[in-house]
Design a protein around this motif. Structure first.
Motif, short mmCIF file in Angstrom:
data_model
loop_
_atom_site.label_atom_id
_atom_site.label_comp_id
_atom_site.label_asym_id
_atom_site.label_seq_id
_atom_site.Cartn_x
_atom_site.Cartn_y
_atom_site.Cartn_z
N ASN A 1 0.84 -1.20 0.00
CA ASN A 1 0.00 0.00 0.00
C ASN A 1 0.88 1.24 0.00
N TYR A 2 1.90 1.18 0.85
CA TYR A 2 2.76 2.35 1.00
C TYR A 2 3.48 2.65 -0.31
N ILE A 3 3.98 1.59 -0.94
CA ILE A 3 4.74 1.78 -2.18
C ILE A 3 3.83 2.30 -3.29
N MET A 4 2.57 1.85 -3.26
CA MET A 4 1.67 2.31 -4.32
C MET A 4 1.03 3.64 -3.96
N GLY A 5 1.51 4.24 -2.87
CA GLY A 5 1.10 5.61 -2.56
C GLY A 5 -0.16 5.72 -1.73
N ASP A 6 -0.67 4.60 -1.23
CA ASP A 6 -1.88 4.69 -0.41
C ASP A 6 -1.49 4.68 1.06
N HIS A 7 -1.08 5.84 1.58
CA HIS A 7 -0.51 5.85 2.92
C HIS A 7 -1.52 5.52 4.00
N ALA A 8 -2.76 5.97 3.82
CA ALA A 8 -3.75 5.73 4.88
C ALA A 8 -4.02 4.24 5.02
N GLU A 9 -4.12 3.56 3.88
CA GLU A 9 -4.37 2.12 3.91
C GLU A 9 -3.17 1.40 4.52
#
Length: 1346
Positions: free
Chosen positions: A1086-1094
């Protein structure tokens, strides 16, 4: 170790439907099957009395019972337990699946209807109310009951990280942060306090709703009151000090007029009949009403993972002093055997054997069936483990009557709740030849390993017993399920396969041979003949001890699997047998306590893998020679040299350490994985036993890349591997050319090549590679037929080679992995695991430490050495403690334990034991009863132990068991010499022996008084070993997901891993170590794909789960805290990120101390965050510590050190101390230049930065000169001091945490851009510019395969 510390005993199960689900066909079929499972959920309306109807999302698979559970947990309906759900006036069956209910659809209205109580329902109601009242009270977690365990994450995040975290004001976040950590967390602090281990949660100040709730003394109701519907009476004291007596009747609860001394069952005046106890109490006590509402609000706000039960009990080794309050349910549980009552089968105990075996028999043809089966197996298993643990404690505490009460206590056996218990002593001299009590103590764990191995192969029709091994109060108890009918017959009649007297008499049975043949290949067990008492040959396919018994239920059981794996010759001196030179050089064979030492399954796998690569290379070499000769038209057979000296060749093969071939040793350790029993090829292999000859590589992995030591690696890695092994590619071709479909060889030359290669590696077949072991070799009392002599000789050689392989390959490979930090043990448990993964038994710990000691790079292994010494010392202490405790009677237990700990850890030279005061011990009476306590004897002998005597014993234990010399007379000398910490020693010994101590600061170093008193010992817990059943399909999805991620297909990988998460939840429920690994990986993606909240939400779950299932200070939990801090920072929650990092650092200090490579990473993280919030001096303390540690463990020329220099230079730049900044950056530049060359971008970046720093320094100097020259009226050009931007800090954080940017292909970039834009539209994450726009992020670290 990025999470390979996950399980003690995780074994992989093979995929049940096709050998490896990485095959394309496998994957498609899997995806097809998955769709079946996810029937779309729908919403129903629920109408409960006195509340508004509400919507509930349900899935067709759920049972009606699950809706009951939801209602009992919801804030507004939690006080109801006795109700039915009705649809259009029809009562729904509790055990029906929702999809089977007619007329139930989207939007249906379900009514909650109150039902009349029965005694059982009334009890359940009272218990539920008690659970609600205690829902925020951690005492169950401290006491280790009902699968509760501790979690402290919410203390550091102030509640939930999700929505509520975002509400905090973002603008002035910087001013509010107080960044200074407590003194003991700062680098260089020697103080290791214990109290912060369990921070006090403000929320958990218990709100009292009731003072007392117990059963009344008037129970049970007399006959005439029964006929009025009275079920039972309760006695309560409200917060307002009102004493009341309540009747539970079929219609509900009401106040009666009874008092403590007079019975008057008539309803009290103005009494109010209520169906729920909560409603009644809310009427009577205003304080109850107010506090209960508040309590439920808080309960519902907690994260579900803080309160869900764990599958197996986790014990805490520290606890605060908890006040003991009156509690009826607990009191009742202690004295009624509670047996079938909470288990939904009223009035009978559970038939564990039947449950364990029927779940195994469930169908497993497709995915839904397999999920159901695995879920059932897992559930029964965790229930069985819990029941067995309770039973074992009851047995040792003397609360269970023996089935042979006339015998002496050591020989007694027990049955409780349909489980059979036996003590780990050598009863009836059964193990006399093998080492007496020491062998009897080792046998149960060996047997458990056997049960685990056979269970994982999972052959239909072959049954093992449910087995749990419990160590408690110095005794080892084995708990087993009972074979139907075995208690009525003599053992001699029942055993139809195997031997009951270690091979003097042996019988065999065709059905057993047929079943065991299926396990022969995956477990590498060779079929062999042994002689019975009449000198006839009897065929077996297991060791002789393995007994086959057919139960009255007609099932074929095998038991006594203690010699499933072959003996370890390094620890088994045999007359007239010479070990190989490697073993002899290290001083083997050594005498061991018992003769049951066997090799681990992981070692067998690695050894076979190693031999397989050798086989391929030899065949390829010969074939190439053969080709060359053909081309030269010469007829000289080139193979004769190798053919003539297979024995020499053998000696060489074992000496080829990793240098010659990056064989199994290296290949398999790349990604940390738990492998206990994994043969991806097993299911097929088992079926094509007949076609053995037609497949040259049946026993090795079907394709060398498919399983490296059982890890199904991504095809990508497989390819790299092949290129790196010279001759493997040709070997693959060779393998295809050698054998035609029908098994006839294409040309006799090739056949000869294979034959020679087979001989050289010790294969049991001449036409294909197939290594198996005969587990009966060197068993005393077992005799083999004459005609097998050759074969036996070969087998003996194979065993010697395997023993040598352990020493010459596996131990060096472990040390190499520690040197390049792909294995990073942090404490005893993770060290043990690192050894076990590579097939090294703990008895080799001394050998491993000696090896480290002689390694030239010893300084870089100091952390490993220190953890090893701590482990060795605490294990020796544990052995001594075990026998020490057996002589202690229950009344003196806490005094004895505290005395032992004082001798072990306290600097106080003459620790004196406190004997229980005499006025309590009436001597005459106790004489008579003394022999009832297991292992009676002189009950005060323990008090004579002195510190010097204990440390002498530890040293002699170390030399006799581990063959390692500790020349230390006292704890202080040891701590001094090896740089240990007393707090770490205390943690390790407590965890290993099950001691729970009071959490307070202990003064270990006082020379005037002992550190522990008997009040400090709160409890003693069992240490439990059991099998962990696996979710095989979920595991395969997880692996395919990882493979996809490693190939750079993030989105597909993410989907597969989400799928795996669903399947894991389906099998294990919500809490499990493997789910934890899954969540960690998801968060990272999630973090790598830019979805920080998830990422934040998934990682929060991973942290909570790790705290709950592994323990609050397990190394894995520390890792999870670090990841969570990174995602918090990326989400702009800076103060939370710091708190989490400080917590991780504190835990790390307690667990392993400051001197550990992982500490460098942690300190770099802390330093960077502090730099970001402009706390420069503090930041430097952490970054400079990280630099020191990196230099020590990675060498001064490592790139990690260069990065550390750069981070320090940046802080100095922010402080405008340019000279120091230049100095550090120059160091970094030199390293980059030497390692990467001038042209590398890192070197260029560094040189640019140097130029910039020089300019700044010159500007500063100019300004200073201006000031000196012109005094106060100088015209000064303002200097640019920049606080670092959050984006730049985040970029550095990503780099040090191994999240590295790699350029992807154009197409991938387009996809990713589109994905990122779509996400950004979805949620306006305008906090930090995302680096994903131009260069996507990618994983750099190996993801654990747990």
């Amino acid at each position: 170790m990025n999470g390979d510390g996950a399980h003690d005993h995780a074994e992989e199960a093979e995929s049940k439907h096709d050998g490896n689900s990485e095959a394309d066909g496998g994957e498609d079929s899997n995806e097809q099957e998955v769709i079946v499972i996810q029937d779309t959920g729908f919403t129903v309306k629920i109408q409960a009395p006195g509340t508004e109807p509400f919507d509930l999302q349900v899935s067709p698979q759920e049972m009606v019972q699950e809706i009951h559970q939801v209602l009992m947990d919801r804030e507004d309906t939690c006080h109801r337990t006795c109700f039915s759900l009705q649809l259009d006036g029809n009562v729904l069956d509790n055990f029906a699946e929702l999809k089977s209910i007619e007329g139930l659809q989207e939007g249906s209205l379900l009514k909650v209807v109150e039902e009349p109580y029965t005694v059982r329902e009334a009890r359940i109601h009272v218990r539920h109310i008690r659970d609600l009242l205690k829902s925020l009270d951690p005492s169950d977690a401290y006491n280790g009951v009902d699968c509760n365990s501790l979690s402290f994450l919410s203390v550091f995040t102030d509640g939930d990280l999700g929505e509520s975290g975002k509400r905090k004001k973002k603008g002035n976040e910087l001013e509010q942060i107080d960044c200074t950590p407590p003194e003991h967390i700062l680098p260089g602090s020697k103080d290791r306090p214990l109290v912060p281990l369990q921070p006090q949660n403000k929320d958990l100040k218990p709100m009292q709703c009731l003072k007392v709730l117990t059963m009344s003394g008037w129970n049970p109701p007399p006959g005439n009151r029964k006929m009025h519907g009275d079920l039972m009476y309760l006695y309560m004291v409200t917060v307002e000090e009102r004493h009341i007596s309540v009747t539970a009747s079929t219609r509900g609860f009401y106040l009666n007029q009874s008092t403590t001394y007079t019975f008057n069952p008539k309803p009290a005046n103005h009494s109010f009949l209520s169906h729920s106890l909560v409603e009644l109490l809310s009427q009577i006590s205003p304080a109850f009403k107010k506090n209960f509402t508040a309590l439920q609000k808080k309960r519902v706000q907690r994260h579900p993972f803080e309160r869900i039960a764990t599958p197996f009990q986790v014990y805490s080794w520290t606890a605060p002093q908890v006040d003991h309050a009156m509690d009826c349910v607990r009191a009742e549980d202690a004295y009624t055997s509670r047996l079938g009552y909470e288990e939904h089968i009223p009035g009978q105990t559970r038939d564990w054997n039947e449950e364990l075996q029927t779940t195994r028999e469930l169908p497993r043809k497709n995915l839904p069936e397999r999920l159901l089966r695995e879920r059932a197996i897992f559930k029964v298993h965790s229930d069985f483990a819990a029941a067995a643990t309770r039973g074992a404690m009851a047995v040792i505490d003397g609360n269970v009557m023996a089935i042979n009460p006339g015998e002496e206590t050591r020989m007694q056996m027990f049955i409780w709740n349909n489980i059979f218990f036996s003590l780990g002593f050598d009863v009836r001299d059964h193990y006399r030849e093998l080492g007496g009590d020491a062998a009897a103590h080792a046998a149960p764990t060996n047997d458990l390993n056997g049960v685990r191995a056979y269970g994982a192969v999972d052959v239909e029709g072959l049954y093992t017993l449910g087995t749990v091994v419990v160590d408690y109060r110095g005794y080892r108890v084995t708990a087993q399920s009972i074979i139907p009918g075995i208690l009525e017959r003599e053992q001699e009649q029942s055993v139809i396969y195997g031997s009951i007297d270690f091979g003097k008499t042996v019988v065999s049975h065709s059905k057993y041979l047929e079943l065991l043949e299926k396990t022969s290949r995956p477990l590498k067990v060779q079929r062999h003949n042994v002689l019975n008492e009449k000198n006839e040959a009897v065929e077996l396919c297991s060791s002789v001890e393995c007994k086959g018994i057919t139960g009255n239920d007609g099932r074929h059981y095998i038991l006594d699997l203690l010699r499933t794996f072959p003996p370890d010759l390094n620890f088994l001196p045999v007359e007239g047998e010479e070990l190989s030179p490697e073993s002899k050089r290290q001083g083997f064979p050594r005498l061991h306590r018992h003769r049951l030492a066997c090799l681990r399954q992981e070692l067998i796998e690695a050894f076979v893998e190693h031999r397989y690569l050798l086989f391929m290379k030899m065949a390829a070499l010969q074939l190439m020679q053969h080709k060359a000769n053909k081309d030269a038209k010469s007829n000289v057979p080139a193979i004769t040299e190798t053919a003539e000296k297979p024995t020499e060749k053998k000696a060489e093969t074992t000496q080829t350490p990793a240098s010659e071939s990056p064989s199994a040793t290296e290949a398999s350790t790349d990604s940390p994985s738990q492998t206990e029993n994994n043969t991806a090829a097993a299911p097929q292999a088992a079926i094509d036993g007949e076609e053995k000859s037609s497949k040259p590589t049946t026993n090795g992995p079907l394709e060398p890349a498919a399983t490296h030591n059982g890890e199904c690696k991504s095809p990508l890695e497989g390819k790299e591997l092949e290129e790196s092994i010279p001759g493997l590619a040709q070997a693959k071709e060779l393998a295809q050319t050698l054998v035609a479909e029908d098994g006839s060889c294409i040309d006799p030359k090739s056949r000869e090549v294979v034959l020679n290669a087979c001989k050289a590696v010790g294969s049991i077949s001449n036409t294909s590679f197939d290594i198996r072991f005969n587990p009966d070799i060197f068993s005393p009392g077992v005799r083999f037929p004459e005609d097998a002599a050759d074969d036996i000789q070969k087998q003996k050689q194979l065993l010697k080679d395997a023993a040598a392989f352990l020493i010459s390959c596996q131990i060096p490979s472990l040390v190499k992995d520690c040197l390049d930090h792909s294995a990073l043990p942090m404490d005893g448990a993770t060290l043990t695991e690192a050894l076990h993964q590579r097939g090294i038994n703990i008895r080799y710990l001394g050998t491993v430490l000696d090896f480290v000691d002689k390694t030239p790079a010893k300084a870089q292994l100091e952390h490993f050495y220190r953890i090893g010494i701590t482990e060795l010392i605490t294990r020796c202490a544990k052995h001594i403690f075990k026998t020490y405790l057996q002589g202690v009677e229950l009344s003196a237990l806490s005094a004895a334990v505290s005395h032992f700990l004082n001798c072990f850890l306290s600097s106080f030279p003459d620790a004196v034991a406190h004997l229980p005061p005499d006025e309590l011990v009436s001597r005459r009476k106790s004489r008579k009863r003394r022999n009832r306590v297991p292992g009676g004897g002189d009950n005060t002998a323990w008090a004579g132990l002195t510190p010097s005597e204990l440390w002498k014993n530890i040293a002699s234990e170390a030399s006799s068991y581990y063959h390692f010399t500790i020349e230390c007379e006292s704890v202080d000398l040891v701590v001094e010499k090896y740089g240990l910490q007393k707090s770490t020693l205390l943690r390790e010994i407590s965890i290993k022996t099950g001691i729970q101590i009071l959490i307070k600061e202990y003064n270990f170093d006082s020379r005037h008084k002992p550190a522990f008193t008997e009040e400090d010992i709160l409890n003693i817990f069992p240490v439990v070993k059991h099998v962990n059943p696996k979710a095989s399909d979920a595991f395969h999805f997880f692996q395919s997901g990882q493979a996809k991620v490693q190939q750079g297909f993030l989105k597909e990988g993410c989907e597969l891993i989400n799928e795996a998460l669903n399947l894991f939840n389906n099998v294990y429920g919500a809490m499990h170590v493997e789910i934890c690994a899954c969540l960690r990986l998801l968060a990272r993606l999630n973090y790598i794909m830019g979805d920080h909240a998830e990422a934040l939400s998934n990682q929060q779950k991973a942290v909570l789960m790790s705290e709950r299932v592994l323990g609050i200070e397990h190394p894995n939990t520390i890792q999870e805290y670090m990841h969570l801090a990174l995602y918090c920072f990326a989400n702009g929650q800076l103060s939370t990120a710091l708190k989490l990092l400080y917590r991780a650092r504190y835990l790390m200090l307690v667990v392993s101390g400051e001197d550990h490579p992982e500490m460098a990473l942690l300190d770099s993280n802390i330093g960077l965050v502090l730099h970001g919030v402009m706390e420069y001096d503090l930041s430097l303390r952490f970054l400079e510590n990280a630099l020191t540690i990196n230099t020590k463990y990675h060498g001064a020329r490592s790139l990690k050190v260069a990065l550390s220099h750069h981070l320090v230079a940046r802080v100095y730049e922010s402080k405008a101390e340019f000279r120091s900044a230049l100095q550090h950056e120059k160091e970094g530049y030199t390293i980059y230049k030497n390692q990467m060359g001038e042209a590398h971008e890192k070197t260029k970046e560094s040189s640019e930065y140097l130029k910039y720093l020089t300019q700044q320094a010159v500007a500063l100097q100019r300004t200073m000169n201006e000031i000196y020259k012109n005094g106060s009226n100088a015209s000064i050009t303002p200097l640019k001091f920049t606080a670092p931007s959050m984006a730049s800090v985040l970029e550095q954080l990503n780099i040090i945490n191994g999240i590295i940017f790699i350029p992807l292909s154009q197409k991938d970039l387009e996809n990713l851009k589109a994905e990122v834009q779509r996400r950004q539209q979805l949620q306006e994450l305008g906090k930090i510019e995302e680096p994903t726009e131009d260069r996507p992020l990618e994983l750099d670290d190996k993801i654990p395969i747990d």
